[in-house]
Write an enzyme that holds these catalytic residues in place. Structure first.
Site, PDB file in Angstrom:
ATOM      1  N   PRO A 317       0.098  -1.380   0.053  1.00  0.00           N
ATOM      2  CA  PRO A 317       0.319   0.323  -0.149  1.00  0.00           C
ATOM      3  C   PRO A 317       0.728   1.604   0.205  1.00  0.00           C
ATOM      4  CG  PRO A 317       0.101  -0.706   1.973  1.00  0.00           C
ATOM      5  CD  PRO A 317       0.735  -1.689   1.604  1.00  0.00           C
ATOM      6  N   CYS A 318       1.765   1.499  -0.898  1.00  0.00           N
ATOM      7  CA  CYS A 318       1.860   3.021  -1.091  1.00  0.00           C
ATOM      8  C   CYS A 318       1.516   4.117  -0.905  1.00  0.00           C
ATOM      9  CB  CYS A 318       2.905   2.360  -2.680  1.00  0.00           C
ATOM     10  SG  CYS A 318       2.204   2.868  -3.987  1.00  0.00           S
ATOM     11  N   HIS A 319      -0.063   3.801  -1.445  1.00  0.00           N
ATOM     12  CA  HIS A 319      -1.200   4.845  -1.494  1.00  0.00           C
ATOM     13  C   HIS A 319      -1.034   5.008  -0.122  1.00  0.00           C
ATOM     14  CE1 HIS A 319      -3.605   1.155  -0.436  1.00  0.00           C
ATOM     15  NE2 HIS A 319      -4.091   2.458   0.426  1.00  0.00           N
TER      16      HIS A 319
END
Length: 360
Positions: A317-319
């Protein structure tokens, strides 16, 4: 965007109420159907978790959604432009037709005028719109086992070279090279935030990206080069599992991902990705926070590069990484998607679940 969109909840309330104030300036994309609509559409309303709102037709089409046949969102903005309305009607009647400039002029229209009109209404030309329709159908035909020539004809490309060029721009590979099976198999995965491409081996998911991500062709080439394996077509077990998990995620049932992921990049990059996966659902961190967790507070830029190198969206989850001042920072899938993902995950906070426990 033509203007800052109101909140998701505000727009969903407008969709339910069929509020005409947003007609033509906001569209809803429904992940469970792959269709985008006007907010005044008379169709049965989808769940909020299956909706994403966009401010242009181009965003909807490039994310892989098709225009609704009940509310006709392409026609709604062109009621006072008979030429555009006629061309849209012809496109809807023959979505697989390969349109050329000569076809437009044969109808008595000036090319430059039509180009300006479509750019004004939809931020894309008529020929670009027709090509977007055809390309999606071609990919789906290939994944269903059709031969390249059949997929080409199904999608309305008159020549193999045109189909090959359009397909290569999307996947970085010629359609003839994509055979069913193989070590790496690509599949089309619809979601409420737009269609994605998943690439899996028999045991691990190697890539999961939105189809409109500009870096996608380069990522696919690099993946094939590193593994010394050509890209094929199919849905191995990891892809089947991630389809189910994404459906549950966007439906609000579960934020847990158990799909086994293939490791990416250097040891440093893998450690950054591990820390990303440890960020609780509904929370965010800054690049500086991640660097401090690594014990390298001066490595903020290196953390940002490792974050940007992620090619397994959502599951890594780089978001969830934002600027130190709380602002959204760059996201390959688009800042509007990053904002929506953060909003979706906040709904999980009262009953936070582990992000993943899948193996690498």
């Amino acid at each position: 965007m033509l203007f800052p969109l109101p909140s998701h909840d505000t727009l969903y309330d407008a969709l339910v109420a069929r509020d005409a104030r947003y007609d033509g300036s906001v569209f809803v994309c429904v992940g469970t159907t792959g269709i985008f609509c006007r907010l005044t559409c008379p169709a049965r309303k989808p769940l909020s978790t299956n909706c994403v709102f966009r401010s242009s037709v181009r965003e909807c089409l490039e994310a892989g959604f098709r225009a609704c046949k009940r509310c006709h969102p392409l026609r709604s903005a062109t009621a006072n432009d008979p030429a555009v309305a006629r061309l849209l009607a012809l496109l809807e009647a023959e979505p697989g037709r390969r349109w050329k400039e000569s076809d437009v002029t044969a109808l008595g229209y000036d090319l430059s005028t039509i180009r300006r009109s479509f750019k004004r209404y939809f931020d894309m030309t008529f020929l670009d719109m027709a090509r977007q329709y055809r390309l999606r159908e071609g990919f789906l035909s290939l994944t269903e086992g059709e031969r390249v020539i059949e997929a080409q004809l199904d999608s309305g490309f008159a020549s193999p070279s045109a189909f090959r060029e359009a397909f290569s721009r999307l996947l970085g590979a010629a359609p003839a090279s994509l055979k069913p099976g193989g070590l790496l198999q690509a599949s089309w995965v619809p979601t409420s935030l737009g269609d994605m491409i998943a690439v899996s081996s028999a045991t691990h998911l190697h890539l999961l990206e939105f189809v409109d991500r500009k870096a996608l062709p380069g990522e696919l080439k690099t993946l094939q080069k590193n593994l010394k394996a050509p890209l094929g077509l199919g849905t191995p077990a990891p892809t089947e599992l991630v389809r189910e998990e994404l459906a549950a995620y966007f439906a609000g049932r579960s934020a847990a991902f158990l799909t086994p992921l293939a490791p990416q990049g250097t040891g440093f990059t893998r450690e950054v990705h591990r820390l990303l996966r440890d960020i609780p659902v509904g929370e965010t961190r800054s690049y500086a926070d991640i660097a401090r967790q690594l014990g390298q507070p001066g490595a903020v830029r290196a953390v940002a590069r490792a974050n940007g190198a992620n090619q397994i969206a959502l599951l890594i989850p780089c978001h969830r990484v934002i600027g130190a001042d709380g602002s959204l920072t760059g996201y390959g899938g688009g800042l509007w998607r990053k904002q929506r993902l953060i909003e979706i995950e906040r709904s999980y906070r009262p009953c936070v679940q582990p992000n993943i426990t899948g193996s690498w």
